[in-house]
Every structure is written in C-alpha cells, then in structure tokens.
Write a protein that holds these residues in place. Structure first.
Motif, PDB file in Angstrom:
ATOM      1  N   ARG A   1     -14.359 -61.594  11.534  1.00  0.00           N
ATOM      2  CA  ARG A   1     -13.687 -62.114  12.171  1.00  0.00           C
ATOM      3  C   ARG A   1     -11.905 -61.832  11.381  1.00  0.00           C
ATOM      4  O   ARG A   1     -11.880 -60.765  10.810  1.00  0.00           O
TER       5      ARG A   1
ATOM      6  N   LYS B   1     -11.815 -66.948  15.665  1.00  0.00           N
ATOM      7  CA  LYS B   1     -13.508 -66.159  16.368  1.00  0.00           C
ATOM      8  C   LYS B   1     -14.078 -66.856  17.346  1.00  0.00           C
ATOM      9  O   LYS B   1     -14.081 -66.058  18.204  1.00  0.00           O
ATOM     10  N   SER B   2     -14.653 -67.780  17.122  1.00  0.00           N
ATOM     11  CA  SER B   2     -15.403 -68.349  17.769  1.00  0.00           C
ATOM     12  C   SER B   2     -15.200 -69.158  18.909  1.00  0.00           C
ATOM     13  O   SER B   2     -15.406 -68.920  20.615  1.00  0.00           O
ATOM     14  N   ASP B   3     -13.833 -69.140  19.295  1.00  0.00           N
ATOM     15  CA  ASP B   3     -12.770 -69.486  19.892  1.00  0.00           C
ATOM     16  C   ASP B   3     -12.396 -68.452  20.994  1.00  0.00           C
ATOM     17  O   ASP B   3     -12.282 -68.647  22.671  1.00  0.00           O
TER      18      ASP B   3
ATOM     19  N   ALA C   1     -14.711 -65.960  21.325  1.00  0.00           N
ATOM     20  CA  ALA C   1     -15.997 -64.909  22.220  1.00  0.00           C
ATOM     21  C   ALA C   1     -16.481 -66.001  22.924  1.00  0.00           C
ATOM     22  O   ALA C   1     -16.717 -65.967  23.741  1.00  0.00           O
ATOM     23  N   ARG C   2     -16.089 -67.260  23.140  1.00  0.00           N
ATOM     24  CA  ARG C   2     -16.195 -68.395  24.271  1.00  0.00           C
ATOM     25  C   ARG C   2     -15.316 -68.137  24.944  1.00  0.00           C
ATOM     26  O   ARG C   2     -16.026 -68.434  26.201  1.00  0.00           O
ATOM     27  N   SER C   3     -14.582 -68.329  25.429  1.00  0.00           N
ATOM     28  CA  SER C   3     -13.211 -67.764  25.877  1.00  0.00           C
ATOM     29  C   SER C   3     -13.448 -66.354  27.028  1.00  0.00           C
ATOM     30  O   SER C   3     -13.916 -66.791  28.339  1.00  0.00           O
ATOM     31  N   ARG C   4     -14.357 -65.388  26.049  1.00  0.00           N
ATOM     32  CA  ARG C   4     -14.766 -64.169  26.710  1.00  0.00           C
ATOM     33  C   ARG C   4     -15.942 -64.482  28.072  1.00  0.00           C
ATOM     34  O   ARG C   4     -16.020 -63.806  28.624  1.00  0.00           O
ATOM     35  N   LYS C   5     -16.554 -65.516  27.063  1.00  0.00           N
ATOM     36  CA  LYS C   5     -17.282 -65.703  27.891  1.00  0.00           C
ATOM     37  C   LYS C   5     -17.877 -66.355  29.361  1.00  0.00           C
ATOM     38  O   LYS C   5     -18.501 -66.943  30.288  1.00  0.00           O
ATOM     39  N   SER C   6     -17.421 -67.247  29.463  1.00  0.00           N
ATOM     40  CA  SER C   6     -16.123 -68.134  30.342  1.00  0.00           C
ATOM     41  C   SER C   6     -16.178 -67.582  31.957  1.00  0.00           C
ATOM     42  O   SER C   6     -15.335 -66.029  31.643  1.00  0.00           O
TER      43      SER C   6
END
Length: 124
Positions: A9, A115-117, A119-124
C-alpha cells in the motif's frame, strides 16, 4: 519508512515543521542514524550517497533547527576524528520514529483505500 513496492500500500512520509526555524524529516533522521552506526559524518554521508560537505551541513542544520546539538564532532587522534550523537540526538531519533509509526498506524485504512481507488482508476 520503507519505500512502497508495486504490491504494497502507499506509504506515509513524515516531515515535522518546527515553527519558522525549519523542519525535521526522513533525511535528517537517517543521517543521525548513520552517524550513530558509523561514528563519522563522512561515513554517514557515504552510506547515504551524500558528499561530506552536504552531510556536515545537514548535521549543522539539525543542530541549528533544534536549538541544541544532536550531533557533535569528536576530536581526532591517531586515526582521525569522528562524530557522535548527543544525549539529545539519540532520543530525537526515537521520538521521530515513534511519531512516524503512530501516524502510519492512524492512516493505514485510508492508505489501503487509496491504493484500491488508484488500482480501479488505472483499470478504467
């Protein structure tokens, strides 16, 4: 504090601003730790990939910022001089590291969420 790796993290870095006199942060504390370990400003600087002049100036700055000596040079002898922490310098390291640990513990959940936020934005 350790640097974040790809699977860890985000990490918190603590810098303590001391009025208008300056600040104490990870670099200053690491220098003090290296001086404690090596007994020398020049060896501490080498361990940090820092010139002797920069290490000397930073040690002097720490003393100035705190208003008292945290590190002091030792007179040379047969093998030259060195440096050591004062009775103020060693507790300064311990206090800073405790503040750092406590702050990291206090924001652990938020750093994990960040970190989760990310990671989600990088996948979008």
């Amino acid at each position: 504090m350790p640097r974040a790796s790809a699977n860890s993290r985000p990490q918190l870095s603590v810098r303590i601003d001391l009025d208008d006199r300056g600040r104490i942060g990870p670099g200053e504390i690491e220098l003090l730790e290296q001086i404690r370990e090596h007994g020398s400003i020049s060896a501490a600087g080498r361990a940090m990939d820092m010139s002797y002049k920069r290490a000397w100036d930073l040690g002097d700055e720490i003393n100035r910022i705190c208003g008292r000596a945290a590190v002091e040079p030792q007179a040379g002898g047969k093998n030259g001089g060195g440096a050591m922490l004062t009775t103020f310098g060693a507790p300064l390291i311990a206090r800073y590291r405790k503040i750092e640990r406590d702050a990291a513990r206090a924001v652990r959940k938020e750093l994990t969420a960040l970190k989760s936020d990310i990671a989600r934005s990088r996948k979008s």
